[in-house]
Design a protein around this motif. Structure first.
Motif, short mmCIF file in Angstrom:
data_model
loop_
_atom_site.label_atom_id
_atom_site.label_comp_id
_atom_site.label_asym_id
_atom_site.label_seq_id
_atom_site.Cartn_x
_atom_site.Cartn_y
_atom_site.Cartn_z
N THR A 1 8.06 4.41 -8.85
CA THR A 1 7.72 3.03 -8.54
C THR A 1 8.96 2.34 -7.97
OG1 THR A 1 6.02 2.88 -10.24
CG2 THR A 1 7.01 0.81 -9.52
N THR A 2 8.82 1.77 -6.80
CA THR A 2 9.91 1.05 -6.15
C THR A 2 10.09 -0.31 -6.80
OG1 THR A 2 9.61 2.16 -4.03
CG2 THR A 2 10.67 0.02 -3.97
N ARG B 1 4.03 4.34 -6.53
CA ARG B 1 4.03 5.46 -5.57
C ARG B 1 2.79 5.39 -4.69
NH1 ARG B 1 3.97 10.81 -8.50
NH2 ARG B 1 3.91 11.52 -6.37
N GLU C 1 1.60 0.00 -1.05
CA GLU C 1 2.33 -0.85 -0.11
C GLU C 1 2.09 -2.31 -0.43
OE1 GLU C 1 -0.40 -1.06 3.75
OE2 GLU C 1 -0.02 1.01 3.09
N ASN D 1 5.85 2.24 -0.14
CA ASN D 1 6.59 3.13 -1.03
C ASN D 1 6.40 4.55 -0.52
OD1 ASN D 1 7.52 4.83 -3.07
ND2 ASN D 1 6.82 3.47 -4.71
N GLY E 1 14.03 3.39 -5.79
CA GLY E 1 12.96 3.90 -4.96
C GLY E 1 13.30 4.03 -3.48
N ASP E 2 12.28 4.42 -2.72
CA ASP E 2 12.38 4.60 -1.28
C ASP E 2 11.25 3.83 -0.61
OD1 ASP E 2 14.54 6.66 -1.06
OD2 ASP E 2 13.15 7.80 -2.30
N VAL E 3 11.61 3.03 0.37
CA VAL E 3 10.64 2.17 1.05
C VAL E 3 10.76 2.36 2.56
CG1 VAL E 3 10.09 -0.25 1.56
CG2 VAL E 3 10.65 0.41 -0.76
N GLU F 1 7.51 -4.84 -7.53
CA GLU F 1 7.33 -3.44 -7.90
C GLU F 1 6.16 -2.87 -7.11
OE1 GLU F 1 7.95 -2.18 -12.02
OE2 GLU F 1 8.19 -4.31 -12.48
N ILE F 2 6.40 -1.74 -6.47
CA ILE F 2 5.38 -1.07 -5.65
C ILE F 2 5.22 0.35 -6.17
CG2 ILE F 2 4.67 -0.39 -3.32
CD1 ILE F 2 6.61 -2.53 -2.25
#
Length: 154
Positions: free
Chosen positions: A135-136, A78, A81, A130, A98-100, A75-76
């Protein structure tokens, strides 16, 4: 005795990588030893990796001698990294949410969104940043050399 490989998987990879497992406070080592089953611990201190967690879901010997299969939930938060790191084997992953922006030292970055799979070759230095609004969450499965730490930070 503290399992160094478990510590590198479930606690602060940045701290453990830089200082070695023995340099971590006794309370962290004791908590890691006393925690049964999967656990999540922050990967870094303050800074760009603050709040990132890697939860060990399962670990099994691989059919190939000397290798193991390890699965984690990363989990990353907002604007955070993972930090530049590599693995002693391949990583096969899936973006749950999410978006990475997956940044590499040796190739152009790869933009990944919810539902995207990814593959990272053995030893490739990479950083998951991220770039989204939530949260990714990433499911990462590794097939790695059982004698080496899961994560090497740079």
């Amino acid at each position: 005795m503290m399992n160094r490989r478990l510590l590198l998987r479930t606690s602060s990879a940045a701290v453990a990588g830089a200082l070695g497992a023995a340099a971590l406070p006794d309370t962290v080592a004791a908590a890691a030893e006393a925690t049964p089953g999967p656990s999540a611990r922050p990967i870094g201190g303050s800074g760009p990796t603050d709040g990132v967690t890697r939860r060990l879901l399962q670990e099994h010997p691989s059919p190939a001698e000397g290798w193991e299969a390890v699965q984690t939930l990363v989990e990353i938060p907002r604007h955070k990294e993972s930090g530049r790191h590599s693995h002693p084997g391949v990583e096969v992953g899936y973006i749950i949410r999410g978006d990475v922006l997956m940044e590499f030292d040796d190739r152009p970055p790869l933009r990944l969104r919810t539902g995207d799979p990814f593959f990272i070759p053995e030893g490739a230095i990479h950083n998951a940043r991220n770039v989204g609004t939530v949260t990714t969450m990433m499911l990462s499965t590794y097939v790695v050399d059982a004698t080496k730490p899961l994560v090497t930070t740079y």
